[in-house]
Enzyme design. Structure first.
Site, PDB file in Angstrom:
ATOM      1  N   MET A  20      -0.170   1.332   5.212  1.00 15.95           N
ATOM      2  CA  MET A  20      -0.918   1.575   6.445  1.00 15.95           C
ATOM      3  C   MET A  20      -2.043   0.550   6.577  1.00 15.95           C
ATOM      4  O   MET A  20      -2.489  -0.035   5.587  1.00 15.95           O
ATOM      5  CB  MET A  20      -1.462   3.001   6.484  1.00 15.95           C
ATOM      6  CG  MET A  20      -2.393   3.367   5.360  1.00 15.95           C
ATOM      7  SD  MET A  20      -2.996   5.080   5.483  1.00 15.95           S
ATOM      8  CE  MET A  20      -1.710   6.003   4.667  1.00 15.95           C
TER       9      MET A  20
ATOM     10  N   ASP B 141      -4.433  -4.760   5.937  1.00 14.19           N
ATOM     11  CA  ASP B 141      -4.904  -5.602   4.834  1.00 14.19           C
ATOM     12  C   ASP B 141      -3.883  -6.718   4.578  1.00 14.19           C
ATOM     13  O   ASP B 141      -2.682  -6.478   4.586  1.00 14.19           O
ATOM     14  CB  ASP B 141      -5.087  -4.749   3.572  1.00 14.19           C
ATOM     15  CG  ASP B 141      -5.804  -5.490   2.455  1.00 14.19           C
ATOM     16  OD1 ASP B 141      -6.454  -6.520   2.751  1.00 14.19           O
ATOM     17  OD2 ASP B 141      -5.717  -5.055   1.298  1.00 14.19           O
TER      18      ASP B 141
ATOM     19  N   HIS C 297      -2.720  -0.915  -3.301  1.00 18.87           N
ATOM     20  CA  HIS C 297      -3.882  -0.041  -3.092  1.00 18.87           C
ATOM     21  C   HIS C 297      -3.700   1.235  -3.910  1.00 18.87           C
ATOM     22  O   HIS C 297      -2.812   2.029  -3.626  1.00 18.87           O
ATOM     23  CB  HIS C 297      -4.003   0.350  -1.609  1.00 18.87           C
ATOM     24  CG  HIS C 297      -4.282  -0.811  -0.712  1.00 18.87           C
ATOM     25  ND1 HIS C 297      -3.956  -0.815   0.620  1.00 18.87           N
ATOM     26  CD2 HIS C 297      -4.838  -2.024  -0.965  1.00 18.87           C
ATOM     27  CE1 HIS C 297      -4.322  -1.974   1.161  1.00 18.87           C
ATOM     28  NE2 HIS C 297      -4.852  -2.721   0.211  1.00 18.87           N
TER      29      HIS C 297
ATOM     30  N   SER D 189       0.841  -1.202   0.000  1.00 10.47           N
ATOM     31  CA  SER D 189       0.000   0.000   0.000  1.00 10.47           C
ATOM     32  C   SER D 189       0.877   1.254   0.000  1.00 10.47           C
ATOM     33  O   SER D 189       1.663   1.453  -0.917  1.00 10.47           O
ATOM     34  CB  SER D 189      -0.949  -0.046   1.206  1.00 10.47           C
ATOM     35  OG  SER D 189      -1.849   1.037   1.185  1.00 10.47           O
ATOM     36  N   THR D 190       0.797   2.084   1.045  1.00 11.68           N
ATOM     37  CA  THR D 190       1.541   3.344   1.090  1.00 11.68           C
ATOM     38  C   THR D 190       3.040   3.111   0.927  1.00 11.68           C
ATOM     39  O   THR D 190       3.624   2.310   1.648  1.00 11.68           O
ATOM     40  CB  THR D 190       1.294   4.059   2.439  1.00 11.68           C
ATOM     41  OG1 THR D 190      -0.070   3.925   2.772  1.00 11.68           O
ATOM     42  CG2 THR D 190       1.668   5.520   2.373  1.00 11.68           C
TER      43      THR D 190
END
Length: 348
Positions: free
Chosen positions: A289, A292, A196, A169-170
């Site tokens: 973050m 998931d 994401h 993600s991030t």
């Protein structure tokens, strides 16, 4: 306002500067301490005001967001959230910004001056808060290569068909650039990636990684037969599940409810692999973050032969997803980002 997050808002539109500033100032823990209308002004105000976070427009006159970010990360790093348009050019520039060290990005809903920017108000606030806690890595900073840990890989049924499943993600685009281009084209497994990102950005990400890699990288399409030496990036807005068809594995895209606010979701990908006991999964959970991937990892470990790798805290922009996975005690190996490709190749 002693402990509030101090923000510098950079945008060439006076309207956007005002609206973004008003949004952030409404939140009790954030204070906008200044604005700038181009990159030169932003770098000057960064020195004067010492903000904790910057929001930075990608497309500006005089000095655009990319040039500004490049200089900033070389000279005086500051956690930065890019604000970009959803055009193809905007998406490509935003991905480059992530590579240069921006923490995250928000897309303007309707072009350079978005009268409906309030649609993404909660995203801007959340991402500024996360950016204030994120680790900023200087553009030229390189991780020192350490020898790989001498862990013995369990050889339970490692002669089966294998799939590498990456959840991220991030900080993802920069981290994936450290992993995917290092994989050899002869790798004996397909790679599936859930990053994401909104629709429109995942295609640019796949194209960017493809241009840098020996393996083929593409945005996954519904019905794709998974091939060894190819990486499939889940498209923004769609979940990616894997189904077995005879001896082959097929990508299935669908729009079931988002999980933990995400579509694509790492949990959905992992849970689909957990239903195929005849596959060995190398599950890799990287910077991001939230949590998931953790629920999916628990199911994978219960029902199939899965070797789990988590990115180490020292190389993560945000140590959320790997930390949540590590807490389950189901992760087999924790390594910094620059060692992940070697771990994958050793397992295959």
């Amino acid at each position: 306002m002693g402990n509030s997050i101090r923000v510098l808002v950079v945008d060439d539109s006076a309207f956007m500067r005002k609206v973004i500033s008003d949004m952030l100032n409404k939140y009790p823990g954030i204070q906008v301490i200044g604005t700038a209308r181009n990159g030169q002004e932003a770098l000057k105000k960064r020195k004067e005001l010492r903000p904790d976070v910057m929001t930075l427009d990608v497309e500006m006159p005089v000095m655009n967001g990319l040039e500004t970010l490049k200089q900033l990360m070389e000279e005086d790093p500051c956690p930065t959230v890019m604000v970009s348009s959803t055009t193809k050019q905007g998406a490509e520039n935003t991905l480059l910004a992530m590579e240069y060290g921006a923490v995250d990005f928000v897309t303007k809903p309707s072009g350079a001056i978005s009268l409906d920017i309030d649609k993404v108000e909660h995203q801007i606030i959340d991402k500024v808060i996360y950016a204030s806690k994120a680790k900023v890595i200087r553009k030229e900073e390189k991780n020192v290569n350490r020898p790989l840990s001498n862990r013995v890989v369990p050889q339970k049924k490692m002669n089966q068909k294998k799939i590498v499943a990456i959840g991220i993600s991030t900080g993802g685009p920069r981290a994936l650039k450290e992993v995917i281009p290092k994989l050899q084209a002869s790798i004996q497994a397909p790679i599936v990636i859930v990053q994401h990102m909104p629709a429109g950005f995942t295609l640019s990400l796949a194209e960017r990684l493809n241009s840098l890699s020996d393996i083929t990288v593409k945005e996954a399409r519904d019905g794709d037969f998974l091939q060894n030496g190819t990486a499939y990036v889940a498209p923004g807005g769609f979940h990616l599940s894997i189904k077995k068809k005879g001896d082959a594995f097929v990508a299935h895209l669908h729009t079931e409810e988002p999980r933990r606010g995400h579509r694509p979701s790492v949990d959905v990908l992992y849970e689909s692999l957990a239903e195929i006991p005849t596959v060995d999964t190398v599950a890799v959970i990287m910077t991001g973050m939230g949590a998931d991937g953790t629920e999916g990892l628990i199911k994978l470990k219960k029902t199939s032969n899965c070797y789990a790798i988590a990115e180490a805290e020292k190389s993560c922009v945000v140590f959320g997803m790997p930390k949540a996975a590590i807490r389950t005690n189901l992760v087999d190996e924790i390594v910094p980002v620059e060692e992940i490709s070697r771990c994958i190749e050793r397992l295959l």
